[in-house]
Design an enzyme around this catalytic site. Structure first.
Site, mmCIF file in Angstrom:
data_model
loop_
_atom_site.group_PDB
_atom_site.id
_atom_site.type_symbol
_atom_site.label_atom_id
_atom_site.label_comp_id
_atom_site.label_asym_id
_atom_site.label_seq_id
_atom_site.Cartn_x
_atom_site.Cartn_y
_atom_site.Cartn_z
ATOM 1 N N CYS A 95 1.170 -1.274 0.056
ATOM 2 C CA CYS A 95 0.056 -0.057 -0.256
ATOM 3 C C CYS A 95 1.100 1.188 -0.075
ATOM 4 O O CYS A 95 2.035 1.103 0.728
ATOM 5 C CB CYS A 95 -0.842 -0.133 1.341
ATOM 6 S SG CYS A 95 -1.921 1.470 1.288
ATOM 7 N N ASN A 326 4.092 -0.171 3.148
ATOM 8 C CA ASN A 326 3.899 -1.587 3.800
ATOM 9 C C ASN A 326 4.786 -2.574 3.034
ATOM 10 O O ASN A 326 4.382 -2.958 1.909
ATOM 11 C CB ASN A 326 2.553 -1.951 3.615
ATOM 12 C CG ASN A 326 1.639 -1.587 4.500
ATOM 13 O OD1 ASN A 326 1.698 -0.603 5.412
ATOM 14 N ND2 ASN A 326 0.222 -1.740 4.669
ATOM 15 N N HIS A 400 4.130 7.875 7.874
ATOM 16 C CA HIS A 400 3.202 7.664 6.692
ATOM 17 C C HIS A 400 2.128 8.482 6.402
ATOM 18 O O HIS A 400 1.479 8.575 5.138
ATOM 19 C CB HIS A 400 3.257 6.105 6.451
ATOM 20 C CG HIS A 400 1.842 5.539 7.016
ATOM 21 N ND1 HIS A 400 1.672 5.565 8.433
ATOM 22 C CD2 HIS A 400 0.831 5.073 6.361
ATOM 23 C CE1 HIS A 400 0.492 5.058 8.591
ATOM 24 N NE2 HIS A 400 0.020 4.677 7.554
ATOM 25 N N LYS A 476 -13.171 8.349 -3.565
ATOM 26 C CA LYS A 476 -13.243 7.352 -2.995
ATOM 27 C C LYS A 476 -14.051 6.172 -3.153
ATOM 28 O O LYS A 476 -14.978 6.436 -3.925
ATOM 29 C CB LYS A 476 -13.515 7.509 -1.434
ATOM 30 C CG LYS A 476 -12.692 8.748 -0.678
ATOM 31 C CD LYS A 476 -12.889 8.862 0.734
ATOM 32 C CE LYS A 476 -12.335 7.886 1.448
ATOM 33 N NZ LYS A 476 -10.703 7.831 1.449
#
Lengths: 477, 143
Positions: A95, A326, A400, A476
């Site tokens: 991600c 990640n 992050h 989104k």
């Protein structure tokens, strides 16, 4: 648990019991008050118990509780004695975030903002069942897993120069596509070039404040120019890969007799077949995520070009940088004056190499690596640059994002009766989402203030502030 | 059917980043059935689904936690690969474990609300325990 203040921005959890190293948390005094009540500090201690961990078990200022490793956790392991843990990467392998710059200005897009956001919403696949127009064949999938963003460039979804501004040039070496299960391939087959949902987004914004004029100029960021942030990962392919390997790691724990304070820290020695297999599969899934962000970049370029009836070049839509949040990978770090190859896990943390690091593109060697820190959809995001101090203190890592403050249900309860879309529109921010629930659950008040997080890393010296971005439109799932 | 004083098949509990659920059932087959409904209600709305499409799969005999985890992972698989929202479940005990026959429909944004996608079924707090005269499962979904 004993906590010692090192300075205003760094705190030590001295090793005790089965901890092999101290924990170090980057936080302000105010943040530390809240963190003392959070289980994430215990998770830092748990990670410190893993075999082969080096230096410290680290927590960035956006730290919060996760599965096994905390989110905002960084840990590096010795290549011979250390372990690798899927929990130290997360379900959503790679991600990450990509930032695009443009030559468009705030004045140009403001009058047409609503239509532009609607265009993005119609072109960028979000939510269940949405897929990119390009139909993948199985051989394409295996190529994507091997080549990452470069595959997309070969298929004309971008330009060769895009790769220079992606971490690892958009391809983690050592990927083995054949380690990705059939189920993971099936889950990912229709998901390349899609955003997903939850906290994933595409955000149209502008440069609202510049803190370092010279660096911003090198990055191509000028005040009031339009930017786009893409936040997404490896989709179902990555999630399934993590799930597959969690099962293998449980077996590995028993086989190698690794004592764990928390079963969700399931891991395998880096030297073992299980450890090597996980890293090779993780790299493949990470490459899928790089390709995913590249495909979405191309959709954005096409959308803007069609909307404004101008060419990509004329619009100047270029990548500033693309970072993983990640990931676990082998890197060279200097420890006790010597170069050492270690496996760094970053889970909800960003690589932040300082100036002159050989891994950086030539254009950024003098300034350090861009570090992209998205905030919530109502306030701001930040562009930072890595410092060499990060290489000394955090294995070249930084924060992050903002981190959640309240649960999704709590956000829904708090916002009951309020029309968040209308409230944000009143502030000049247009939100479009496939799910109405998502807008509420992802409300600005559900998140910490990212400015506070950024202040800590800046004051601690592991990254420096370059620019602040403000949102104008958000898509989104 | 459920088996708890709150008279619910499932309920959510607060979790900062994701979604936590307590699922109730009078016996294991009923627990699985309610876990399926809880999953689909988290993604969409079970009451809006016309059960036209059938699928079948085996839950191999294992611990109750592993079986419920496997079951929910199958629902993620059908959702990701076929956009299937499964709303009706018949669970039958067989020699190898439990046979699941599930019915549902392909997601249609005009008919089915979309609330959220589910990335994974975590192993966090995963537990099946006796609860009053039935069973209770605790599961956390990664969103």
């Amino acid at each position: 648990m004993k906590i010692e203040k090192i300075n205003d921005w760094m705190w030590r959890i001295p090793k005790e019991g089965d901890m092999r190293v101290d924990g170090i948390v980057f936080a302000s005094e105010r943040m530390m008050k809240d963190l003392r009540e959070d289980m994430c500090l215990q998770q830092i201690c748990n990670v410190a118990m893993l075999p082969g961990i080096l230096s410290h078990s680290l927590g960035m200022p956006d730290i919060h509780w996760g599965y096994g490793f905390p989110i905002g956790g960084v840990a590096a392991f010795d290549e011979r004695e250390g372990v690798v843990s899927p929990g130290g990467v997360g379900y959503d392998i790679n991600c990450g975030v990509r930032l695009l710059k443009t030559k468009l200005t705030l004045e140009e897009i403001r009058p047409r903002l609503k239509d532009l956001v609607s265009t993005f919403f119609s072109k960028i696949p979000t939510g269940i069942g949405a897929h990119h127009p390009f139909k993948l064949k199985k051989e394409d999938q295996l190529q994507i897993l091997a080549k990452g963003a470069a595959w997309a460039i070969e298929k004309s979804f971008g330009f060769e120069r895009d790769l220079d501004h992606i971490e690892e040039k958009g391809c983690i070496p050592g990927a083995d596509p054949h380690l990705i299960s059939e189920r993971a391939l099936e889950r990912g087959r229709d998901q390349l070039g899609t955003l997903g949902s939850g906290n994933h987004f595409v955000e149209l914004g502008y440069v609202d404040e510049i803190y370092d004029l010279e660096t911003a100029h090198i990055l191509g960021l000028e005040k009031n120019t339009v930017t786009i942030i893409i936040h997404t990962g490896s989709r179902g392919l990555g999630h399934q890969t993590c799930e597959d390997f969690l099962g293998h790691m449980e077996n590995a724990n028993r086989k190698y007799k690794i004592k764990l304070p928390d079963p969700q820290l399931a891991c395998a020695p880096l030297r073992s077949e299980e450890g090597k297999s996980y890293l090779a599969a993780m790299a493949a899934a990470a490459n899928f995520a790089f390709a995913n962000r590249q495909m979405i970049t191309h959709l954005i370029r096409e959308s803007l070009s069609d909307f404004f009836q101008r060419s990509f070049n004329d619009l100047g839509i270029e990548g500033v940088y693309d970072v993983c949040h990640n990931i676990a990978k082998f890197e060279e770090h200097v420890m006790n004056g010597k170069n050492r190859r270690v496996c760094v896990h970053r889970k909800g943390a960003t690589r932040a190499f300082g100036p002159h690091h050989p891994q950086l593109p030539k254009t950024y060697r003098e300034i350090g690596q861009p570090v992209l820190i998205p905030g919530d959809m109502g306030r701001y995001s930040f562009v930072l640059a890595g410092n060499s101090k990060a290489e000394q203190l955090t294995f070249g890592s930084s924060c992050h994002g903002a981190g959640r403050l309240m649960s999704r249900n709590q956000a829904k309860r708090t916002l009951k009766g309020r029309n968040l879309e209308a409230e944000l529109a009143h502030e000049g921010i247009i939100v479009r989402a496939t799910s109405r629930s998502t807008i509420t659950e992802e409300a600005p008040l559900a998140y910490k203030d990212v400015q506070e997080v950024v202040e800590v890393v800046a004051q601690a010296g592991i990254s420096r502030k370059i620019a602040r971005l403000r949102p104008l439109g958000v898509i989104k799932g | 059917m459920n088996s708890n004083p709150k008279n619910k098949n499932y309920e959510y509990f607060d979790h900062t980043a994701d979604v936590g659920l307590y699922i109730y059932g009078s016996h294991f087959e009923n627990l699985i059935e309610n876990a399926g409904k809880a999953f689909t209600d988290t993604v969409s709305d079970v009451s809006c689904i016309d059960p036209q499409i059938s699928v079948e799969f085996l839950l191999k005999k294992d611990s109750p936690e592993k079986m419920i985890h496997h079951f929910l992972n199958e629902l993620i698989y059908f959702l990701d690969t076929r956009q299937l929202l499964l709303s009706h479940f018949m669970i039958t005990k067989v020699k190898e474990g439990y046979m699941v026959q599930a019915k549902g429909d392909v997601f249609n944004p005009l008919e089915h609300p979309f609330k959220t996608a589910i990335k994974a079924i975590t192993h966090h707090q995963l537990q099946v325990e006796t609860y009053h005269s039935g069973l209770k499962a605790t599961v956390v979904f990664d969103l």
